[in-house]
Design a protein around this motif. Structure first.
Motif, mmCIF file in Angstrom:
data_model
loop_
_atom_site.group_PDB
_atom_site.id
_atom_site.type_symbol
_atom_site.label_atom_id
_atom_site.label_comp_id
_atom_site.label_asym_id
_atom_site.label_seq_id
_atom_site.Cartn_x
_atom_site.Cartn_y
_atom_site.Cartn_z
ATOM 1 N N HIS A 54 1.034 -1.365 0.057
ATOM 2 C CA HIS A 54 -0.228 0.029 -0.073
ATOM 3 C C HIS A 54 0.777 1.175 -0.003
ATOM 4 O O HIS A 54 1.724 1.335 0.781
ATOM 5 N N LEU A 55 0.716 2.274 -0.902
ATOM 6 C CA LEU A 55 1.733 3.491 -1.168
ATOM 7 C C LEU A 55 0.802 4.419 -0.242
ATOM 8 O O LEU A 55 1.399 5.425 0.136
ATOM 9 N N SER A 56 -0.622 4.376 -0.437
ATOM 10 C CA SER A 56 -1.362 5.243 0.474
ATOM 11 C C SER A 56 -2.635 4.639 0.652
ATOM 12 O O SER A 56 -2.602 3.382 0.519
ATOM 13 N N ASN A 57 -3.653 5.419 1.352
ATOM 14 C CA ASN A 57 -4.905 4.629 1.672
ATOM 15 C C ASN A 57 -5.607 4.173 0.677
ATOM 16 O O ASN A 57 -6.713 3.402 0.591
ATOM 17 N N ARG A 58 -5.484 4.794 -0.615
ATOM 18 C CA ARG A 58 -6.079 4.570 -1.523
ATOM 19 C C ARG A 58 -5.496 3.794 -2.904
ATOM 20 O O ARG A 58 -6.054 3.452 -3.788
ATOM 21 N N ILE A 59 -3.971 3.816 -2.947
ATOM 22 C CA ILE A 59 -3.293 3.441 -4.077
ATOM 23 C C ILE A 59 -2.505 2.117 -3.616
ATOM 24 O O ILE A 59 -1.910 2.208 -2.352
ATOM 25 N N CYS A 60 -2.472 1.143 -4.390
ATOM 26 C CA CYS A 60 -1.720 -0.068 -3.603
ATOM 27 C C CYS A 60 -1.052 -0.748 -5.050
ATOM 28 O O CYS A 60 -1.452 -0.274 -6.213
ATOM 29 N N ILE A 61 -0.262 -1.570 -4.907
ATOM 30 C CA ILE A 61 0.577 -2.438 -5.807
ATOM 31 C C ILE A 61 0.359 -3.786 -5.614
ATOM 32 O O ILE A 61 0.263 -4.391 -4.498
ATOM 33 N N SER A 87 -12.252 -0.368 -4.671
ATOM 34 C CA SER A 87 -12.287 0.666 -5.266
ATOM 35 C C SER A 87 -10.994 1.319 -5.055
ATOM 36 O O SER A 87 -10.789 2.590 -5.605
ATOM 37 N N LEU A 88 -9.978 0.620 -4.571
ATOM 38 C CA LEU A 88 -8.794 1.022 -4.641
ATOM 39 C C LEU A 88 -7.923 1.232 -6.080
ATOM 40 O O LEU A 88 -8.420 0.445 -6.952
ATOM 41 N N GLY A 89 -7.250 2.351 -6.066
ATOM 42 C CA GLY A 89 -6.524 2.085 -7.324
ATOM 43 C C GLY A 89 -5.095 1.529 -7.458
ATOM 44 O O GLY A 89 -4.327 1.362 -6.440
ATOM 45 N N GLY A 90 -4.976 0.618 -8.256
ATOM 46 C CA GLY A 90 -4.201 -0.687 -8.428
ATOM 47 C C GLY A 90 -3.165 -0.488 -9.466
ATOM 48 O O GLY A 90 -3.798 -0.174 -10.638
ATOM 49 N N ILE A 93 2.552 -4.348 -11.049
ATOM 50 C CA ILE A 93 4.245 -4.481 -11.508
ATOM 51 C C ILE A 93 4.168 -5.891 -11.803
ATOM 52 O O ILE A 93 3.937 -6.919 -11.047
ATOM 53 N N VAL A 94 4.638 -6.198 -13.185
ATOM 54 C CA VAL A 94 4.908 -7.365 -13.694
ATOM 55 C C VAL A 94 6.390 -7.708 -13.989
ATOM 56 O O VAL A 94 6.748 -6.821 -14.757
ATOM 57 N N GLU A 95 7.017 -8.922 -13.729
ATOM 58 C CA GLU A 95 8.418 -9.084 -14.083
ATOM 59 C C GLU A 95 8.277 -9.576 -15.605
ATOM 60 O O GLU A 95 7.820 -10.589 -15.928
ATOM 61 N N ARG A 96 8.876 -8.948 -16.307
ATOM 62 C CA ARG A 96 9.097 -9.214 -17.768
ATOM 63 C C ARG A 96 10.415 -9.574 -18.189
ATOM 64 O O ARG A 96 11.405 -8.714 -18.084
ATOM 65 N N THR A 97 10.800 -10.830 -18.009
ATOM 66 C CA THR A 97 11.935 -11.452 -18.360
ATOM 67 C C THR A 97 11.965 -12.550 -19.591
ATOM 68 O O THR A 97 10.876 -12.373 -20.294
ATOM 69 N N GLN A 98 13.254 -13.002 -19.791
ATOM 70 C CA GLN A 98 13.265 -13.822 -21.089
ATOM 71 C C GLN A 98 12.247 -15.013 -20.960
ATOM 72 O O GLN A 98 11.695 -15.461 -22.157
#
Length: 215
Positions: A54-61, A87-90, A93-98
């Motif tokens: 959670h980066l803030s109360n409304r934004i998360c990863i 209702s959180l802003g999501g 983050i995706v690991e893009r590898t070979q």
């Protein structure tokens, strides 16, 4: 600095102190946690459920690793459950590898086109930690009104949508720009008929787009 705090774990009720990030307990001792230490104040919390940070109360990863992509469809169900339940802003983050690159276009389609979330590719956890640090520091520049994350997420979403549309068969940068200018939103693009698409990109590409988005 890594501490433990008993914040509410329910989605939307997690309290994130100014200048902190609340991380899911499962990340304790990970590379991403170790790299964040000393740069931001990271607090671990049990019971965050689908959310990784959670980066803030409304934004998360939500973090999708290379292993998640290779293992199957569990990560897809997780993303859909999150979007349906919150209702959180999501930010995804995706690991893009070979190894995971072959799955990436399908993930882009799901996250950006179908779920309307921000997708950011990274090479590894070290790169992810830099991204999280940047987001938190920019947020802190104006924490009272906190306009950054709203603006940042909007900008990230626009860029993510633009990149994803370019991945549709037959569509490059020029056609992607024309499509987004014409339809105005990804929702309208997904619901456009073949005839509507033909007016912008021609019959062949229109059919390819319609097939891709409806498959």
């Amino acid at each position: 600095m890594t501490t433990k705090a008993n914040f509410p774990a329910a989605a939307g009720s997690v309290v994130v102190p100014y200048g902190h990030v609340v991380g899911n307990e499962k990340w304790r001792g990970s590379e991403i946690a170790q790299r964040l230490q000393g740069k931001i104040k990271l607090i671990f919390e049990d019971g965050l459920g689908l959310v990784d940070f959670h980066l803030s109360n409304r934004i998360c990863i939500l973090y999708i690793s290379e292993a998640d992509l290779v293992a199957g469809d569990d990560f897809k169900r997780r993303l859909v459950r999150f979007r349906n339940a919150n209702s959180l802003g999501g930010i995804v983050i995706v690991e893009r590898t070979q190894i995971s690159d072959q799955y990436f276009i399908a993930v882009q389609k799901l996250v950006v086109l179908e779920l309307g979330m921000v997708l950011l590719p990274v090479a590894n956890q070290g790169e992810a930690s830099q991204l999280i640090t940047q987001l938190v520091r920019e947020q802190s520049k104006d924490h009272n009104s906190n306009p950054f994350l709203r603006k940042q997420c909007s900008q990230l979403l626009e860029a993510s949508v633009f990149r994803t549309v370019q991945q549709i068969p037959g569509v490059g940068k020029t056609k992607a720009l024309l499509l987004l200018q014409q339809f105005g939103s990804i929702h309208r693009l997904c619901n456009a008929s073949v005839k509507e698409l033909e007016l912008v990109v021609g019959q062949t590409v229109a059919q390819q787009i319609h097939t891709f988005l409806c498959s």
